[in-house]
Scaffold this motif. Structure first.
Motif, PDB file in Angstrom:
ATOM      1  N   GLN A 257       0.826  -1.210   0.000  1.00  0.00           N
ATOM      2  CA  GLN A 257       0.000   0.000   0.000  1.00  0.00           C
ATOM      3  C   GLN A 257       0.866   1.269   0.000  1.00  0.00           C
ATOM      4  OE1 GLN A 257      -2.679  -1.141   3.424  1.00  0.00           O
ATOM      5  NE2 GLN A 257      -4.203  -0.284   2.027  1.00  0.00           N
ATOM      6  N   ALA A 258       1.905   1.251   0.870  1.00  0.00           N
ATOM      7  CA  ALA A 258       2.754   2.436   0.956  1.00  0.00           C
ATOM      8  C   ALA A 258       3.536   2.645  -0.334  1.00  0.00           C
ATOM      9  CB  ALA A 258       3.710   2.292   2.141  1.00  0.00           C
ATOM     10  N   THR A 259       4.021   1.542  -0.900  1.00  0.00           N
ATOM     11  CA  THR A 259       4.829   1.647  -2.106  1.00  0.00           C
ATOM     12  C   THR A 259       4.005   2.131  -3.297  1.00  0.00           C
ATOM     13  OG1 THR A 259       6.308  -0.090  -1.332  1.00  0.00           O
ATOM     14  CG2 THR A 259       6.268   0.351  -3.709  1.00  0.00           C
ATOM     15  N   PHE A 260       2.819   1.546  -3.438  1.00  0.00           N
ATOM     16  CA  PHE A 260       1.982   1.925  -4.571  1.00  0.00           C
ATOM     17  C   PHE A 260       1.123   3.161  -4.281  1.00  0.00           C
ATOM     18  CE2 PHE A 260       2.183  -2.830  -5.495  1.00  0.00           C
ATOM     19  CZ  PHE A 260       3.186  -2.687  -6.434  1.00  0.00           C
ATOM     20  N   GLN A 261       1.250   3.674  -3.048  1.00  0.00           N
ATOM     21  CA  GLN A 261       0.486   4.843  -2.624  1.00  0.00           C
ATOM     22  C   GLN A 261      -1.018   4.611  -2.762  1.00  0.00           C
ATOM     23  OE1 GLN A 261       2.015   8.274  -4.668  1.00  0.00           O
ATOM     24  NE2 GLN A 261       4.021   8.139  -3.672  1.00  0.00           N
ATOM     25  N   ARG A 262      -1.415   3.409  -2.331  1.00  0.00           N
ATOM     26  CA  ARG A 262      -2.831   3.051  -2.306  1.00  0.00           C
ATOM     27  C   ARG A 262      -3.255   2.963  -0.854  1.00  0.00           C
ATOM     28  NH1 ARG A 262      -3.833   4.263  -7.482  1.00  0.00           N
ATOM     29  NH2 ARG A 262      -2.580   3.014  -8.903  1.00  0.00           N
ATOM     30  N   THR A 263      -3.803   4.028  -0.332  1.00  0.00           N
ATOM     31  CA  THR A 263      -4.212   4.039   1.063  1.00  0.00           C
ATOM     32  C   THR A 263      -5.663   3.645   1.173  1.00  0.00           C
ATOM     33  OG1 THR A 263      -4.764   6.373   0.926  1.00  0.00           O
ATOM     34  CG2 THR A 263      -2.538   5.816   1.626  1.00  0.00           C
TER      35      THR A 263
END
Length: 769
Positions: free
Chosen positions: A461-467
């Motif tokens: 989530q953090a890497t792909f910026q999918r919160t």
């Protein structure tokens, strides 16, 4: 000779005396005879006055149960039911009986009670008319009989004009009779107040003293009051020939005996006269009785009610502004049959609780596969040319950005380099260390993430910026029907909202779980898997109210078994899908054509029974009133019901027949806020005419829009592609018409409800698309 002359004088004197005596006798005889004529004239006048005033003699109206005749008192200060308003009561009982015979249920018994109330008022009015006299109101004295007054009393009564037959002062709007063969009078006079504007009336008054055989079995009679005619004397012979009563109908003619004292003779002399009542020969809207001496048959205190049940709650966390393009399950881990991305992950141990090092990659940023991830691990262990494609590697607790490419590989000895090397060693023993997270989502029996896909989820989530958004505040919209609630529940589950342990929606009455999801960040309750699947059991929730779909109700169409897809909030279909509709739109959306026409005809009939001047176009205007659901009440002890529904009423303001019908939230004056059920046969919940069942899976809930490749809230195709059991999901819209006879004032109730019908135990959406 003198003696002869004296004798003649005496004779003359005697003759003069006799003449004087005779003259005096003739004078007094003439006076007595003239006094007798005076008594006769006074008797005629007093009897006519009695016939006129008998229209004002009143008895208290019956107030039930079941029926309250108080609104028929006219004018309002008349003191009760009179000959002028008794016929209104008869006409009302007829209308109620016509309705009752058609709608069955408890209505025929109620109609019989109403007829009994009319009989009771008729008997009381008969007793009052024959036991009262207004003769002395004239206060006439006899000049010829020593200024002594003339006193009169009602000797007996008659029921006249049955052969003509005579006219009552009531007429009907033909439509309100619903085909009933009403006996009509033969009078040349026609009602002055015949309703204008296209409403057809018979043009004749209801006949008096003719049997009105009510459809529910009772017999009533109206009383002729001769509208547009003055009261007049009738012969004693005709009077005596018409002394047979007609049921409980009051008499319309009186015989009066009068007498007066003659002072000279010290004897009583008298006369008799008979007269029949006549309604005043003035009237219309400006007559002394306001609406006139005549009345249209009506149930002016009746009303029709409309109910729209309360809305369902909005699921916790539903955000109408959310865009699922930021949802990892719609992007990097979108591995369902409609998915366009997938992510592969590898860990440094089989024990998901001890995994420290993680590497993953996604074809969202270029070509890739499990083999490509293995190639990166092989490069770290054995050297060579870095492979093409982006890889993310490092300790699970660290940020794995930036991604590494062939042009920018991890430095030898770096954390990312060592992670790839460690995983390579494990992968030599078992290739299962490289996991396809998208495939896990699409694979039974879990249809969720396991192993490194769980432990590395936060890093992905953090890497792909999918919160995953946190739980929001529910929007307590008043327009969330069952279908809208189900759609919002599925969207919220897909978004992964709901707090550390997911969320549960419970039935406010039973406490049972009606929907449940699991938070993406924490996994399920045992911490070993992540599955934002959802269980939706629409049978466990209260029924909701009903709104109008813009594709159907708003354009006057019934919802088909398979509705058009309404997929994408923020693209023309923001929730709720059902907006506020008018009464007519909700009827059109729910009912079949024959049912719609029948119910509209029933409502028109009853509106005309309340206000006979009502036209079909007037009812159309009333039915085009917007009718939202009632607001959701979050009280745990509040259950959706008719009592908690939003309400509208059609009624006549102040029972005033000079006014048009109106519709508002009411209740009408004198009606309790606690609903009274109509007395007709209760609605049939299985009647397909007014119960519209349609499929909502794939078009309204968990919507798939193949043409645009976007389902609900910008999800590719649909949020979920697996449903267990795979039996579909339906909703049923109901427009339940419950007719009333009017005996309880209510002439009918139309209730709008929406019920979800899912499989027992609910429908589980378990495979993220």
């Amino acid at each position: 000779m003198r003696r002869r002359k004296g004798s003649t004088l005496g004779l003359v004197a005697i003759c003069v005396l006799v003449i004087i005596v005779i003259g005096i006798a003739v004078f007094f005889l003439t006076k007595i005879m003239a006094g007798g004529r005076e008594v006769a004239n006074t008797t005629d006048a007093g009897t006519l006055n009695t016939a006129k005033q008998m229209l004002k003699i009143a008895v208290p109206p019956e107030t039930g149960p079941p029926y309250d005749f108080t609104p028929f008192v006219y004018p309002p200060n008349a003191g009760g039911i009179t000959l002028l308003t008794y016929n209104r009561a008869v006409a009302a009982a007829l209308l109620i009986s016509i309705n009752a015979d058609k709608i069955k249920g408890n209505a025929p018994a109620k109609a019989a009670q109403v007829a009994a109330e009319v009989d009771k008022m008729g008997a009381a009015l008969t007793a009052k008319l024959t036991g009262s006299s207004t003769f002395s109101d004239l206060q006439n004295n006899t000049r010829m009989w020593g200024n002594n007054g003339v006193a009169g009393t009602v000797a007996d009564a008659a029921w006249m004009k049955s052969q003509d037959p005579g006219a009552t002062n009531v007429y009907f709007n033909t439509n309100t009779l619903d085909g009933f063969p009403l006996p009509l009078s033969a009078t040349k006079f026609t009602p002055l107040n015949n309703t204008p504007g296209g409403v057809v009336s018979p043009g004749k008054y209801m006949a008096g003293y003719r049997p009105i055989n009510l459809p529910t079995g009772q017999v009533l009679f109206g009383t002729p009051v001769m509208p547009q005619q003055a009261p007049h004397l009738v012969s004693y012979g005709d009077f005596k020939a018409n002394q047979t009563p007609f049921g409980s109908a009051p008499p319309n003619a009186l015989h009066v005996d009068a007498k007066s004292f003659e002072s000279k003779t010290a004897i009583f002399g008298g006369a008799l006269a008979c007269a029949i009542a006549g309604a005043i020969d003035k009237g219309g809207t400006n007559g002394p009785l306001g609406n006139g001496f005549e009345f249209a048959a009506a149930l002016p205190s009746g009303y029709i009610e409309f109910l729209n049940w309360r809305a369902n709650p909005v699921p916790p966390g539903y955000d109408p502004n959310a865009v699922n393009g930021d949802n990892i399950f719609n992007e990097e881990i979108g591995g369902g049959p409609g998915g366009i991305y997938s992510t592969w992950i590898a860990g440094d141990t089989n024990d998901v609780q001890t995994t420290q090092n993680v590497a993953f990659m996604s074809n969202a940023n270029g070509p890739g596969s499990a083999a490509l991830l293995a190639a990166w691990c092989n490069w770290a262990a054995n050297g060579g040319t870095p492979p093409q494609g982006t890889v993310y590697a490092g300790k699970r607790s660290l940020d794995l950005k930036p991604g590494f490419t062939a042009a920018n590989p991890p430095a030898t000895g770096s954390n990312a380099f060592n992670t790839l090397k460690t995983i390579y060693a494990l992968n030599q023993a078992s290739s299962t260390h490289i996991n396809d997270c998208g495939a896990q989502i699409a694979s039974p029996p879990n249809f969720g993430l396991t192993g490194p896909c769980v432990t590395g989820f936060g890093a992905m989530q953090a890497t792909f910026q999918r919160t995953v958004p946190v739980t929001g505040t529910p929007n307590q919209s008043q327009n969330f029907s069952q279908v809208d609630w189900a759609k919002a529940t599925v969207i919220v589950a897909f978004q992964g909202k709901g707090g550390p342990n997911g969320f549960k929606t419970t039935n406010p009455v039973t406490g049972g779980v009606t929907s449940q999801t699991v938070n993406h960040n924490s996994g399920d309750l045992d911490g070993k898997s992540i599955n934002n699947g959802i269980n939706v059991n629409m049978m466990a929730t209260d029924d909701s109210g009903l709104g109008a779909y813009r594709d159907y109700g708003m354009v006057g169409q019934r919802v088909p078994p398979n509705p058009n897809s309404m997929p994408v909030p923020n693209q023309g279909y923001n929730l709720p899908l059902e907006g506020v509709g008018t009464i007519l739109q909700l009827m059109q959306q729910t009912m079949g054509s024959s049912c719609l026409n029948n119910v509209k005809a029933d409502i028109l009939l009853r509106c005309q029974q309340i206000q006979p001047k009502t036209k079909a176009s007037d009812v159309d205007v009333l039915l085009n009133t917007p009718f939202p659901m009632a607001a959701f009440n979050s009280s745990p002890n509040t259950k959706a019901s008719d009592q908690t529904a939003n309400k509208l009423y059609i009624y006549l303001p102040n029972n005033d027949l000079s006014q048009p019908l109106q519709i508002d939230a009411g209740p009408p004056p004198g009606v309790s806020a606690t609903l009274v059920d109509p007395d007709g046969k209760s609605p049939d919940y299985s009647d397909a005419c007014s119960n519209n069942k349609y499929d909502i899976q794939g078009n309204l809930v968990d919507t798939m829009d193949v043409g645009a490749s976007q389902g609900d809230e910008y999800v590719h195709q649909a949020p979920y592609v697996k449903m267990d059991p795979d039996t579909g999901m339906t909703a049923t819209d109901r427009a339940l018409w419950w007719p009333g006879s009017g005996a309880l004032r209510t002439l009918g109730r139309l209730t709008f409800r929406e019920t979800g019908l899912g499989p027992v135990g609910g429908t589980t959406f378990s495979q993220i698309n």
